[in-house]
Design a protein around this motif. Structure first.
Motif, PDB file in Angstrom:
ATOM      1  N   TYR A   1       0.857  -1.187   0.000  1.00 26.90           N
ATOM      2  CA  TYR A   1       0.000   0.000   0.000  1.00 26.90           C
ATOM      3  C   TYR A   1       0.891   1.235   0.000  1.00 26.90           C
ATOM      4  O   TYR A   1       2.050   1.187   0.399  1.00 26.90           O
ATOM      5  CB  TYR A   1      -0.889   0.043   1.255  1.00 26.90           C
ATOM      6  CG  TYR A   1      -1.939  -1.036   1.328  1.00 26.90           C
ATOM      7  CD1 TYR A   1      -1.648  -2.280   1.882  1.00 26.90           C
ATOM      8  CD2 TYR A   1      -3.232  -0.818   0.845  1.00 26.90           C
ATOM      9  CE1 TYR A   1      -2.612  -3.279   1.945  1.00 26.90           C
ATOM     10  CE2 TYR A   1      -4.194  -1.806   0.907  1.00 26.90           C
ATOM     11  CZ  TYR A   1      -3.875  -3.043   1.464  1.00 26.90           C
ATOM     12  OH  TYR A   1      -4.829  -4.030   1.519  1.00 26.90           O
TER      13      TYR A   1
ATOM     14  N   GLN B   1       0.858   5.365   1.222  1.00 29.03           N
ATOM     15  CA  GLN B   1       0.182   6.374   2.035  1.00 29.03           C
ATOM     16  C   GLN B   1       0.787   7.733   1.707  1.00 29.03           C
ATOM     17  O   GLN B   1       1.954   7.997   1.985  1.00 29.03           O
ATOM     18  CB  GLN B   1       0.324   6.074   3.521  1.00 29.03           C
ATOM     19  CG  GLN B   1      -0.438   7.030   4.426  1.00 29.03           C
ATOM     20  CD  GLN B   1      -0.387   6.626   5.885  1.00 29.03           C
ATOM     21  OE1 GLN B   1       0.539   5.944   6.332  1.00 29.03           O
ATOM     22  NE2 GLN B   1      -1.390   7.019   6.665  1.00 29.03           N
TER      23      GLN B   1
ATOM     24  N   GLY C   1      -1.877  13.473  -0.241  1.00 29.68           N
ATOM     25  CA  GLY C   1      -2.947  13.809  -1.169  1.00 29.68           C
ATOM     26  C   GLY C   1      -3.958  12.691  -1.399  1.00 29.68           C
ATOM     27  O   GLY C   1      -5.152  12.935  -1.544  1.00 29.68           O
ATOM     28  N   GLN C   2      -3.478  11.460  -1.408  1.00 29.77           N
ATOM     29  CA  GLN C   2      -4.313  10.320  -1.807  1.00 29.77           C
ATOM     30  C   GLN C   2      -4.693   9.403  -0.654  1.00 29.77           C
ATOM     31  O   GLN C   2      -5.480   8.477  -0.852  1.00 29.77           O
ATOM     32  CB  GLN C   2      -3.593   9.505  -2.892  1.00 29.77           C
ATOM     33  CG  GLN C   2      -3.235  10.285  -4.131  1.00 29.77           C
ATOM     34  CD  GLN C   2      -4.446  10.852  -4.816  1.00 29.77           C
ATOM     35  OE1 GLN C   2      -5.495  10.206  -4.914  1.00 29.77           O
ATOM     36  NE2 GLN C   2      -4.350  12.092  -5.271  1.00 29.77           N
ATOM     37  N   GLY C   3      -4.166   9.608   0.517  1.00 28.35           N
ATOM     38  CA  GLY C   3      -4.476   8.703   1.620  1.00 28.35           C
ATOM     39  C   GLY C   3      -3.818   7.353   1.414  1.00 28.35           C
ATOM     40  O   GLY C   3      -2.757   7.248   0.809  1.00 28.35           O
ATOM     41  N   LEU C   4      -4.461   6.309   1.911  1.00 30.23           N
ATOM     42  CA  LEU C   4      -3.932   4.949   1.812  1.00 30.23           C
ATOM     43  C   LEU C   4      -4.517   4.268   0.587  1.00 30.23           C
ATOM     44  O   LEU C   4      -5.731   4.152   0.449  1.00 30.23           O
ATOM     45  CB  LEU C   4      -4.312   4.151   3.067  1.00 30.23           C
ATOM     46  CG  LEU C   4      -3.420   4.342   4.279  1.00 30.23           C
ATOM     47  CD1 LEU C   4      -4.185   4.066   5.565  1.00 30.23           C
ATOM     48  CD2 LEU C   4      -2.206   3.432   4.181  1.00 30.23           C
TER      49      LEU C   4
ATOM     50  N   PHE D   1      -4.210   0.850  -2.151  1.00 26.30           N
ATOM     51  CA  PHE D   1      -3.716  -0.474  -2.496  1.00 26.30           C
ATOM     52  C   PHE D   1      -2.855  -0.400  -3.749  1.00 26.30           C
ATOM     53  O   PHE D   1      -3.189   0.294  -4.712  1.00 26.30           O
ATOM     54  CB  PHE D   1      -4.907  -1.404  -2.732  1.00 26.30           C
ATOM     55  CG  PHE D   1      -4.562  -2.684  -3.442  1.00 26.30           C
ATOM     56  CD1 PHE D   1      -4.819  -2.837  -4.796  1.00 26.30           C
ATOM     57  CD2 PHE D   1      -3.986  -3.732  -2.748  1.00 26.30           C
ATOM     58  CE1 PHE D   1      -4.517  -4.008  -5.455  1.00 26.30           C
ATOM     59  CE2 PHE D   1      -3.674  -4.915  -3.397  1.00 26.30           C
ATOM     60  CZ  PHE D   1      -3.940  -5.053  -4.751  1.00 26.30           C
TER      61      PHE D   1
ATOM     62  N   LEU E   1       3.773   0.959   2.585  1.00 21.99           N
ATOM     63  CA  LEU E   1       3.481  -0.008   3.638  1.00 21.99           C
ATOM     64  C   LEU E   1       3.279  -1.399   3.048  1.00 21.99           C
ATOM     65  O   LEU E   1       2.639  -1.549   2.011  1.00 21.99           O
ATOM     66  CB  LEU E   1       2.212   0.395   4.390  1.00 21.99           C
ATOM     67  CG  LEU E   1       2.298   1.679   5.216  1.00 21.99           C
ATOM     68  CD1 LEU E   1       0.908   2.181   5.564  1.00 21.99           C
ATOM     69  CD2 LEU E   1       3.090   1.444   6.480  1.00 21.99           C
TER      70      LEU E   1
END
Lengths: 113, 116
Positions: A35, A37, A40-43, A45, A91
């Motif tokens: 993933y 993080q 701008g885009q968060g978390l 996949f 991550l």
């Protein structure tokens, strides 16, 4: 036992260089996820591996991103020709076969300058 | 396609007060639902999960969440906040479609501040 291990913990690279990020999953876990993080885009996949099956690459943002998993264990995420927008925390997570609960590593913070 | 909405990017409570972090989801198939916590410069730690058993789920550190199918919600609560609860909390959904790929879709996160 040990948790998910990621290396390096921090990586600073120059724009245009290639980088490799490593993930060592929990022993015995057959599923491995990457993933990203970012502010701008968060978390998001990126990619999923399960044993010897074909990976789910549907989250990779461009063809500069690739990943492999050797011997069903360690995985390497490679970013070619890095761009500033690649700066993020990457991550890795792993889980047992057909178990939805995933365990995350500490992440690799990538900074492209 | 699945999605998660966390209402409130920042929640502030006093120590000892109720913590309520809201999460709504959408999924075309029965979902698995999760709450993760992230402390500064750390990875994600699983707080609790819903996997189609009991609708009221208890997790670590005194947190619990209730799955409400009719409201498509999975709100996280804790009766009494502690200073150590200050962190960012993420709600996530994966699809229970019979396969083995449980890739997660995350909400934007809620930063919890606990005031003394």
């Amino acid at each position: 036992g040990a948790g998910v291990s990621q290396s390096p913990s921090n990586k600073v690279t120059e724009k245009g260089k290639d980088v490799e990020l490593r993930c060592d999953p929990i022993s015995g876990h057959t599923a491995l996820y990457w993933y990203r993080q970012s502010l701008g885009q968060g978390l998001e996949f990126l990619i999923y591996f399960q044993g010897n099956s074909a990976p789910d690459k549907s989250g990779l943002p461009s063809d500069r991103f690739s990943a492999e998993r050797t011997g069903g264990s360690v995985s390497t995420l490679t970013i070619q020709r890095t761009q500033q927008e690649d700066s993020a925390v990457y991550l890795c997570a792993s889980s047992s076969y057909r178990v939805p609960e995933a365990f995350f590593g500490q992440g690799t913070r990538l900074t492209v300058v | 396609a699945q999605s998660v909405t966390q209402l409130g990017s920042h929640v502030s409570v006093s120590e000892g007060a109720l913590v309520l972090l809201r999460c709504n989801y959408s999924s075309s198939v029965p979902p698995y639902l999760f709450w993760y916590v992230q402390y500064p410069n750390q990875g994600l730690q699983l707080l609790l999960k819903y996997t189609s058993a009991a609708t009221l789920v208890k997790g670590i550190n005194g947190f619990e969440a209730e799955f409400k199918k009719s409201e498509t919600s999975f709100h996280l609560t804790k009766p009494s906040a502690h200073m150590s609860d200050a962190a960012e909390y993420f709600c996530a959904v994966s699809e229970n479609s019979g396969g083995s790929n449980y890739k997660l879709t995350f909400g934007k996160g809620t930063l919890l501040t606990v005031n003394p």
